[in-house]
Design a protein around this motif. Structure first.
Motif, PDB file in Angstrom:
ATOM      1  N   GLU A  82       0.837  -1.208   0.000  1.00  0.00           N
ATOM      2  CA  GLU A  82       0.000   0.000   0.000  1.00  0.00           C
ATOM      3  C   GLU A  82       0.872   1.259   0.000  1.00  0.00           C
ATOM      4  O   GLU A  82       0.579   2.232  -0.711  1.00  0.00           O
ATOM      5  CB  GLU A  82      -0.912  -0.017   1.220  1.00  0.00           C
ATOM      6  N   THR A  83       1.936   1.246   0.778  1.00  0.00           N
ATOM      7  CA  THR A  83       2.819   2.411   0.850  1.00  0.00           C
ATOM      8  C   THR A  83       3.497   2.654  -0.490  1.00  0.00           C
ATOM      9  O   THR A  83       3.604   3.808  -0.945  1.00  0.00           O
ATOM     10  CB  THR A  83       3.873   2.199   1.948  1.00  0.00           C
ATOM     11  N   LEU A  84       3.968   1.609  -1.135  1.00  0.00           N
ATOM     12  CA  LEU A  84       4.623   1.765  -2.437  1.00  0.00           C
ATOM     13  C   LEU A  84       3.633   2.255  -3.489  1.00  0.00           C
ATOM     14  O   LEU A  84       3.971   3.113  -4.321  1.00  0.00           O
ATOM     15  CB  LEU A  84       5.256   0.441  -2.868  1.00  0.00           C
ATOM     16  N   ARG A  85       2.421   1.735  -3.456  1.00  0.00           N
ATOM     17  CA  ARG A  85       1.402   2.215  -4.398  1.00  0.00           C
ATOM     18  C   ARG A  85       1.138   3.706  -4.209  1.00  0.00           C
ATOM     19  O   ARG A  85       1.022   4.467  -5.177  1.00  0.00           O
ATOM     20  CB  ARG A  85       0.102   1.428  -4.194  1.00  0.00           C
ATOM     21  N   ASN A  86       1.061   4.129  -2.948  1.00  0.00           N
ATOM     22  CA  ASN A  86       0.833   5.550  -2.673  1.00  0.00           C
ATOM     23  C   ASN A  86       1.993   6.403  -3.180  1.00  0.00           C
ATOM     24  O   ASN A  86       1.785   7.478  -3.756  1.00  0.00           O
ATOM     25  CB  ASN A  86       0.654   5.770  -1.170  1.00  0.00           C
ATOM     26  N   LEU A  87       3.196   5.925  -2.980  1.00  0.00           N
ATOM     27  CA  LEU A  87       4.367   6.682  -3.432  1.00  0.00           C
ATOM     28  C   LEU A  87       4.430   6.763  -4.955  1.00  0.00           C
ATOM     29  O   LEU A  87       4.795   7.798  -5.517  1.00  0.00           O
ATOM     30  CB  LEU A  87       5.644   6.043  -2.880  1.00  0.00           C
ATOM     31  N   VAL A  88       4.070   5.674  -5.611  1.00  0.00           N
ATOM     32  CA  VAL A  88       4.024   5.691  -7.080  1.00  0.00           C
ATOM     33  C   VAL A  88       3.005   6.724  -7.557  1.00  0.00           C
ATOM     34  O   VAL A  88       3.269   7.515  -8.483  1.00  0.00           O
ATOM     35  CB  VAL A  88       3.677   4.285  -7.625  1.00  0.00           C
ATOM     36  N   ALA A  89       1.840   6.754  -6.912  1.00  0.00           N
ATOM     37  CA  ALA A  89       0.805   7.716  -7.299  1.00  0.00           C
ATOM     38  C   ALA A  89       1.248   9.155  -7.027  1.00  0.00           C
ATOM     39  O   ALA A  89       0.972  10.060  -7.822  1.00  0.00           O
ATOM     40  CB  ALA A  89      -0.486   7.407  -6.552  1.00  0.00           C
ATOM     41  N   GLU A  90       1.942   9.375  -5.919  1.00  0.00           N
ATOM     42  CA  GLU A  90       2.371  10.723  -5.541  1.00  0.00           C
ATOM     43  C   GLU A  90       3.500  11.251  -6.416  1.00  0.00           C
ATOM     44  O   GLU A  90       3.590  12.459  -6.671  1.00  0.00           O
ATOM     45  CB  GLU A  90       2.839  10.728  -4.083  1.00  0.00           C
ATOM     46  N   THR A  91       4.368  10.366  -6.854  1.00  0.00           N
ATOM     47  CA  THR A  91       5.599  10.807  -7.535  1.00  0.00           C
ATOM     48  C   THR A  91       5.625  10.548  -9.029  1.00  0.00           C
ATOM     49  O   THR A  91       6.483  11.076  -9.730  1.00  0.00           O
ATOM     50  CB  THR A  91       6.815  10.089  -6.915  1.00  0.00           C
TER      51      THR A  91
END
Length: 477
Positions: A82-91
């Motif tokens: 979930e954290t990696l998915r969020n970071l991909v979406a943010e960056t």
């Protein structure tokens, strides 16, 4: 297809370094922006008190090292995918790179993450870096994993090890940095309580300190084969905690020590053999993950070990109050420094599993909570090796005699004086520090009288041998 301008998320785990880092080197070669990330996920949250505290020091040192390259370490707490998915979406990152782990829980996590990210169109790549040789590349002539150490050593001792990559001077930053959590807010040292203040002077975290320790060791390596078991001497490398967190890479150690041997230094082969012993533990854990949870040798399933960690004898062992000085000294060294001399580890483990007839998992779990150099593979294999239930154990019931071990490996009682305060007219600062490191609830004080042995050495040995000779064969369904 990956956008050549999109950032790469570099997910750091137990690889907190800039040199000898294949995942980082591959990211640099792409020419794309790099976003270094550490995720305090469920596996990291599950670390014991001392390893988790040591992790916080390592993260702080690594964050500072990254800042010197114009980069930054992004900290996030939560479930890894979930954290990696969020970071991909943010960056807008198009790739996630990481260094491989080899324990079963991490493998399961990483395979799931790789599949999910790939399905979402994000490149997910894992790299070597924690070992000299990937476990699937070292086999017997019949194509099987090695189960005995010496043949494995012979198979790899002359094998080429890739030259480590140097640390980069600069990393390309992203156009916009994602938000990062604050390391202090994680309170990773909370479970150490007052022990953290005692242990802290004995810890020099970070990649630079790791390299300093390595090159300092080169000045002593000639003494390593003959003196490494002397418990009061500084004859070992002191690199275990750095290898555990990946603050130094094994390829770096291999090349530096091997080059020293090729230019005339003696003692190097004996040390490189021990580096491969660590490798052996990881290869066994990868191919036979039950090493972490149950007896390697099934015939030990019928052995009548105590499995109650609250048994008074076990509590006395944990408190370093067994009445056997060398056993107590080893445990006290661990509480004050976060580490324990390897010879002392064997004596301490043998006393618990043989003289106290207590299951090796109780000791393994205790070390996992108390050692700053905790390593899943080495800890499990070491305990099983001493207990006699593990791989490559001698074909007899090995019982260390603590008294003869102390006489041989601490003949002047220097190690005992360093760590046992009771009975000394002028106790050392390190021996007194033990009473400040352990929980107040134990109610211990340096003025206490040193205890009588909780189990006599001969009586404990006889009990263990009798149990071994009369053990029941396990029942298999």
């Amino acid at each position: 297809m990956t956008d050549e301008r999109s950032p790469i998320i570099l997910w750091f785990r137990r690889d907190l370094r800039l040199s000898d880092h294949p995942a980082l080197s591959s990211a640099i070669q792409s020419g794309r922006p790099i976003i270094p990330v550490f995720i305090l996920d469920e596996l990291a949250e599950g670390l014991g008190a001392a390893p988790k505290w040591r992790l916080s020091l390592g993260l702080d040192a690594f964050s500072e090292a990254l800042s010197q390259t114009g980069s930054s370490l992004i900290l996030r707490r939560g479930q890894a995918l979930e954290t990696l998915r969020n970071l991909v979406a943010e960056t807008g990152a198009g790739s996630v790179f990481w260094s491989r782990a080899y324990d079963p829980e991490a493998i399961k996590r990483d395979k799931h993450i790789k599949a999910q990210l790939t399905a979402a169109g994000v490149e997910a790549k894992s790299f070597s870096g924690h070992l000299l040789f990937e476990p699937w590349t070292v086999e017997t002539k019949s194509g099987q994993p090695f189960r005995v150490f010496t043949p494995m050593w012979r198979a790899v001792q002359n094998r080429a090890v890739p030259t480590p990559e140097p640390a980069p001077k600069q990393l390309i930053p992203p156009a916009v940095w994602p938000a990062s959590e604050d390391l202090t807010s994680w309170k990773l040292g909370r479970e150490m309580n007052r022990g953290a203040e005692v242990v802290r002077p004995f810890v020099q975290p970070g990649e630079k300190a790791a390299h300093d320790h390595l090159f300092s060791f080169l000045g002593r390596v000639a003494n390593y084969p003959g003196r490494r078991d002397q418990m009061a001497e500084n004859a070992t490398s002191n690199l275990s905690e750095y290898l555990s967190l990946g603050e130094i890479g094994p390829r770096t150690i291999w090349h530096v020590v091997q080059n020293a041997g090729q230019t005339g230094a003696s003692g190097t082969e004996a040390f490189l053999r021990q580096l491969v012993w660590r490798e052996f533990a990881y290869h066994l854990m990868f191919h036979f993950p039950h090493l972490l949870t149950r007896n390697w040798r099934e015939e030990w399933d019928g052995f009548p070990w105590n499995t109650d960690p609250e048994l008074p004898e076990v509590v006395a062992w944990k408190q370093a109050r067994t009445g056997i000085p060398v056993v107590d000294a080893g445990l006290r060294e661990m509480y004050v420094t976060g580490r324990m001399h390897n010879r002392a580890r064997m004596v301490v483990a043998s006393y618990l599993t043989k003289h106290l007839m207590t299951h090796w998992k109780i000791g393994m779990d205790w070390f996992a909570d108390c050692l700053i150099d905790w390593d899943p593979a080495a800890n499990a294999m070491g305990w099983q090796w001493v207990a006699g239930s593990g791989p490559d154990a001698a074909p007899f019931f090995r019982i260390f005699n603590p008294q003869t071990q102390q006489e041989k490996f601490d003949p002047n009682s220097s190690y005992l004086r360093q760590w046992i305060a009771e009975g000394q007219s002028d106790p050392s600062a390190t021996s007194l520090a033990y009473f400040n490191a352990v929980p107040r609830s134990w109610g211990l004080d340096a003025s206490d009288i040193y205890p009588q042995p909780i189990v006599g050495l001969q009586a404990g040995r006889n009990r263990a041998l009798t149990a071994y000779e009369t053990r029941k064969s396990p029942v298999r369904n």
